[in-house]
Design a protein around this motif. Structure first.
Motif, mmCIF file in Angstrom:
data_model
loop_
_atom_site.group_PDB
_atom_site.id
_atom_site.type_symbol
_atom_site.label_atom_id
_atom_site.label_comp_id
_atom_site.label_asym_id
_atom_site.label_seq_id
_atom_site.Cartn_x
_atom_site.Cartn_y
_atom_site.Cartn_z
ATOM 1 N N VAL A 72 -17.123 -123.856 -3.961
ATOM 2 C CA VAL A 72 -17.438 -123.389 -2.619
ATOM 3 C C VAL A 72 -18.358 -122.179 -2.759
ATOM 4 C CG1 VAL A 72 -16.509 -122.412 -0.498
ATOM 5 C CG2 VAL A 72 -15.239 -124.197 -1.709
ATOM 6 N N ARG A 73 -19.510 -122.232 -2.108
ATOM 7 C CA ARG A 73 -20.456 -121.118 -2.161
ATOM 8 C C ARG A 73 -20.642 -120.564 -0.760
ATOM 9 N NH1 ARG A 73 -25.698 -122.987 -5.164
ATOM 10 N NH2 ARG A 73 -25.526 -124.712 -3.711
ATOM 11 N N VAL A 74 -20.630 -119.275 -0.650
ATOM 12 C CA VAL A 74 -20.821 -118.606 0.629
ATOM 13 C C VAL A 74 -22.025 -117.680 0.483
ATOM 14 C CG1 VAL A 74 -19.781 -117.095 2.354
ATOM 15 C CG2 VAL A 74 -18.344 -118.689 1.059
ATOM 16 N N PHE A 75 -23.029 -117.902 1.301
ATOM 17 C CA PHE A 75 -24.238 -117.091 1.250
ATOM 18 C C PHE A 75 -24.120 -115.987 2.303
ATOM 19 C CE2 PHE A 75 -25.184 -121.143 -0.495
ATOM 20 C CZ PHE A 75 -26.021 -120.871 -1.562
ATOM 21 N N VAL A 76 -24.163 -114.734 1.877
ATOM 22 C CA VAL A 76 -23.853 -113.626 2.776
ATOM 23 C C VAL A 76 -24.970 -112.599 2.937
ATOM 24 C CG1 VAL A 76 -21.370 -113.819 2.457
ATOM 25 C CG2 VAL A 76 -22.696 -112.384 0.921
ATOM 26 N N ALA A 77 -26.147 -112.868 2.497
ATOM 27 C CA ALA A 77 -27.216 -111.865 2.555
ATOM 28 C C ALA A 77 -27.470 -111.380 3.977
ATOM 29 C CB ALA A 77 -28.503 -112.414 1.957
ATOM 30 N N ILE A 78 -27.477 -112.270 4.937
ATOM 31 C CA ILE A 78 -27.773 -111.863 6.308
ATOM 32 C C ILE A 78 -26.673 -110.946 6.832
ATOM 33 C CG2 ILE A 78 -28.036 -112.690 8.674
ATOM 34 C CD1 ILE A 78 -29.532 -115.103 7.504
ATOM 35 N N LYS A 79 -25.421 -111.284 6.583
ATOM 36 C CA LYS A 79 -24.312 -110.438 7.038
ATOM 37 C C LYS A 79 -24.413 -109.052 6.406
ATOM 38 C CE LYS A 79 -19.343 -110.303 7.592
ATOM 39 N NZ LYS A 79 -19.133 -110.375 9.015
ATOM 40 N N LYS A 80 -24.755 -108.983 5.118
ATOM 41 C CA LYS A 80 -24.900 -107.693 4.452
ATOM 42 C C LYS A 80 -26.010 -106.884 5.116
ATOM 43 C CE LYS A 80 -26.279 -105.373 0.259
ATOM 44 N NZ LYS A 80 -27.023 -104.420 1.052
ATOM 45 N N LYS A 81 -27.103 -107.537 5.461
ATOM 46 C CA LYS A 81 -28.216 -106.842 6.120
ATOM 47 C C LYS A 81 -27.782 -106.303 7.476
ATOM 48 C CE LYS A 81 -31.877 -109.412 3.810
ATOM 49 N NZ LYS A 81 -32.985 -110.366 3.985
ATOM 50 N N GLN A 82 -27.046 -107.119 8.223
ATOM 51 C CA GLN A 82 -26.557 -106.672 9.520
ATOM 52 C C GLN A 82 -25.633 -105.472 9.361
ATOM 53 O OE1 GLN A 82 -24.874 -110.384 10.745
ATOM 54 N NE2 GLN A 82 -26.754 -111.085 11.703
ATOM 55 N N GLN A 83 -24.741 -105.532 8.385
ATOM 56 C CA GLN A 83 -23.817 -104.424 8.149
ATOM 57 C C GLN A 83 -24.560 -103.166 7.728
ATOM 58 O OE1 GLN A 83 -21.249 -106.328 5.302
ATOM 59 N NE2 GLN A 83 -19.746 -106.895 6.870
#
Length: 100
Positions: free
Chosen positions: A3-14
């Motif tokens: 299972v892979r979760v791509f989180v770059a956008i969430k990190k940018k928002q944070q």
């Protein structure tokens, strides 16, 4: 299976939200996944020259009222060059001096 979760956008928002909170800048977070109206408003109000060649622009996209400020990359560049207040269309804050 992995299972892979791509989180770059969430990190940018944070990153944007943390900066605004740390600097006590009032803001409103708009979740475009919950409002088609807000998503369409965002798409319509990004200047054509700032839109990607293909597809829709991804959040975070930053506005000051109806004025488009930029995307995360522009925000990050302004943070690195210490020009975020100008980027956001805000007056720079003077550093408070403490008396000895």
């Amino acid at each position: 299976m992995v299972v892979r979760v791509f989180v770059a956008i969430k990190k940018k928002q944070q990153d944007v939200v943390r900066f605004l909170e740390a600097n006590k800048i009032e803001f409103q977070e708009v979740d475009i996944t919950m409002s088609e109206e807000q998503r369409q408003w965002m798409y319509r109000n990004i200047p054509p020259e700032k839109k990607p060649a293909q597809g829709n622009p991804l959040p975070p996209q930053i506005f000051n009222d109806d004025r488009y400020c930029g995307d995360y990359d522009s925000f990050f560049e302004s943070k690195e060059s210490n020009t975020v207040f100008s980027f956001l269309g805000l007056k720079p804050r003077l550093a408070s001096k403490t008396e000895p």
